[in-house]
Design a protein around this motif. Structure first.
Motif, mmCIF file in Angstrom:
data_model
loop_
_atom_site.group_PDB
_atom_site.id
_atom_site.type_symbol
_atom_site.label_atom_id
_atom_site.label_comp_id
_atom_site.label_asym_id
_atom_site.label_seq_id
_atom_site.Cartn_x
_atom_site.Cartn_y
_atom_site.Cartn_z
ATOM 1 N N GLY A 175 1.648 6.953 -6.464
ATOM 2 C CA GLY A 175 0.183 8.049 -7.204
ATOM 3 C C GLY A 175 -1.538 7.514 -7.416
ATOM 4 O O GLY A 175 -2.314 7.701 -7.887
ATOM 5 N N GLY A 176 -0.907 5.586 -6.929
ATOM 6 C CA GLY A 176 -2.107 4.766 -7.371
ATOM 7 C C GLY A 176 -2.008 4.278 -9.079
ATOM 8 O O GLY A 176 -2.778 3.793 -9.369
ATOM 9 N N ARG A 177 -0.810 4.807 -9.474
ATOM 10 C CA ARG A 177 -0.770 4.829 -10.889
ATOM 11 C C ARG A 177 -0.600 3.230 -11.452
ATOM 12 O O ARG A 177 -0.671 2.991 -11.843
ATOM 13 N N THR A 178 0.196 2.533 -9.857
ATOM 14 C CA THR A 178 0.975 1.277 -10.477
ATOM 15 C C THR A 178 -0.086 0.483 -9.308
ATOM 16 O O THR A 178 -0.399 0.703 -8.451
ATOM 17 N N ALA A 179 -0.477 -0.504 -10.489
ATOM 18 C CA ALA A 179 -0.673 -1.891 -9.643
ATOM 19 C C ALA A 179 0.467 -2.694 -8.634
ATOM 20 O O ALA A 179 1.463 -3.071 -9.189
ATOM 21 N N VAL A 180 -0.252 -2.520 -7.407
ATOM 22 C CA VAL A 180 0.775 -3.870 -6.813
ATOM 23 C C VAL A 180 0.848 -4.937 -6.370
ATOM 24 O O VAL A 180 -0.676 -5.285 -5.574
ATOM 25 N N GLN B 68 0.868 -1.112 -0.349
ATOM 26 C CA GLN B 68 -0.088 0.438 0.132
ATOM 27 C C GLN B 68 1.369 1.512 0.003
ATOM 28 O O GLN B 68 0.779 2.785 -0.877
ATOM 29 N N SER B 69 1.632 1.426 0.811
ATOM 30 C CA SER B 69 2.880 2.624 0.728
ATOM 31 C C SER B 69 3.321 2.858 -0.389
ATOM 32 O O SER B 69 3.600 3.030 -0.972
ATOM 33 N N LEU B 70 4.125 1.932 -1.025
ATOM 34 C CA LEU B 70 4.348 2.236 -2.684
ATOM 35 C C LEU B 70 3.251 2.507 -3.766
ATOM 36 O O LEU B 70 3.355 2.682 -4.690
ATOM 37 N N ARG B 71 2.542 1.274 -3.690
ATOM 38 C CA ARG B 71 0.730 2.374 -4.677
ATOM 39 C C ARG B 71 0.915 4.159 -4.050
ATOM 40 O O ARG B 71 0.579 4.157 -4.955
ATOM 41 N N ARG B 72 0.589 3.853 -2.337
ATOM 42 C CA ARG B 72 0.751 5.202 -2.663
ATOM 43 C C ARG B 72 1.968 6.869 -3.463
ATOM 44 O O ARG B 72 1.347 7.758 -3.610
#
Length: 329
Positions: A163-168, A156-160
């Motif tokens: 900017g929410g553009r990458t699916a993690v 969730q930290s990486l996705r934030r």
């Protein structure tokens, strides 16, 4: 005399690996979960494609040739197979796993949920079916369906940070060591995990949208051993290791990968106390952050400890996000 010296060195290495860091606890030996998903016997009896003999790409083609009604029927009648079968469309896997998950993993779609052993799970944050960029995070020891929160927090930290553009994807899809004992000091569980990771990423490729990039794979601690052993067959654009005890390779060339290889280690990470050697099956080899290894170094001076690489505001997280987004060359 030489044999005696080698024996002494091996004993010293075992002691260093198991007790060299304050606070470590001896781990219990684990039996790796491998092979086809639970429920495969009934699936095969129904004349459906053998999960162990059919590639993810072939599975994807099989499901593409079915109508929506038949697809959902298979998800209902064979949920543990459909929910864990790489190459099945993500939405169908989410549906198959939804009932078994029973809301345990709030905020995430459940791409895999294997009940065997301590349990394995793959959680998705974002729209995997449409995202142009995908990141997969591979954890280290003590991760299973009952202990997945730290991994979920990383995802969730990486996705934030993107900017929410990458699916993690938080991929707890292999049997991890428990505590720090011989399992953590050897590559036995990592070898089994590498096969599972390679097939999982092949499955992502089989259902990837046209024009989408290969995933970036982020590997923490013992997870970097898994990634090192999988590297030669892993369809990834970037391979990022952090808090790594080694990748079972002497340098980047020995990994046999075309992916860009990155490495991070903060100055307070206890992993730095582990000997970077490999002898008689113990230890995991060279430090990936050593310049001689040849990986691209990621700044991590402001991260804290072994688990602080995804903390908000850190240089490591900013660089991770840039890698996932394809913003660095």
């Amino acid at each position: 005399m030489r044999r005696f010296a080698r024996t002494l060195t091996t004993v010293a290495l075992v002691a260093a690996v198991i007790t060299g860091t304050a606070g470590w606890a001896s781990g219990d030996a684990q039996e790796a979960v491998t092979g086809a998903p639970a429920g495969t016997e009934a699936w095969r009896a129904a004349g459906l494609p053998d999960p162990e003999r059919t590639s993810p790409a072939e599975i994807a083609r099989f499901f593409a040739g079915l109508g929506p009604v038949r697809q959902r029927e298979l998800a209902r009648t064979h949920p543990t197979v459909v929910g864990n079968l790489d190459g099945v469309p993500p939405a169908l896997r989410y549906e198959a796993n939804g009932r078994a998950a029973q809301g345990r993993f709030a905020g995430a779609e459940v791409l895999a949920l294997d009940p065997r052993g301590r349990g394995q799970v793959a959680l998705v944050y974002g729209d995997l079916a449409r995202a142009e960029r995908v990141a997969v995070i591979v954890p280290g020891s003590d991760t299973d369906t009952g202990h997945v929160q730290k991994l979920a927090d990383m995802a969730q930290s990486l996705r934030r940070a993107t900017g929410g553009r990458t699916a993690v994807v938080a991929w707890a899809g292999y049997t991890t060591p428990v505590g720090v004992g011989l399992d953590a000091a050897t590559g036995r569980l990592a070898e089994a995990g590498a096969d599972r990771l390679t097939r999982f990423v092949d499955g992502l490729a089989a259902v990837r949208p046209a024009g989408a990039a290969e995933p970036s794979v982020f590997c923490h601690s013992y997870g970097s051993v898994v990634c090192g052993l999988a590297a030669h067959g892993l369809k990834a654009k970037d391979l990022v290791v952090f808090g790594s005890p080694g990748m079972r390779a002497g340098n980047v060339a020995e990994l046999g990968t075309t992916a860009r290889v990155w490495a991070a280690k903060d100055p307070t990470d206890w992993i730095d106390r582990i000997p970077n050697v490999e002898l008689a099956g113990l230890g995991h080899g060279a430090d990936p952050t050593d310049p001689a290894f040849g990986a691209r170094r990621i700044p991590a001076e402001d991260a804290a400890g072994h688990g602080g690489y995804f903390a908000a505001g850190t240089s490591s997280l900013r660089t991770f996000a840039a890698i996932a987004e394809g913003d660095v060359r």
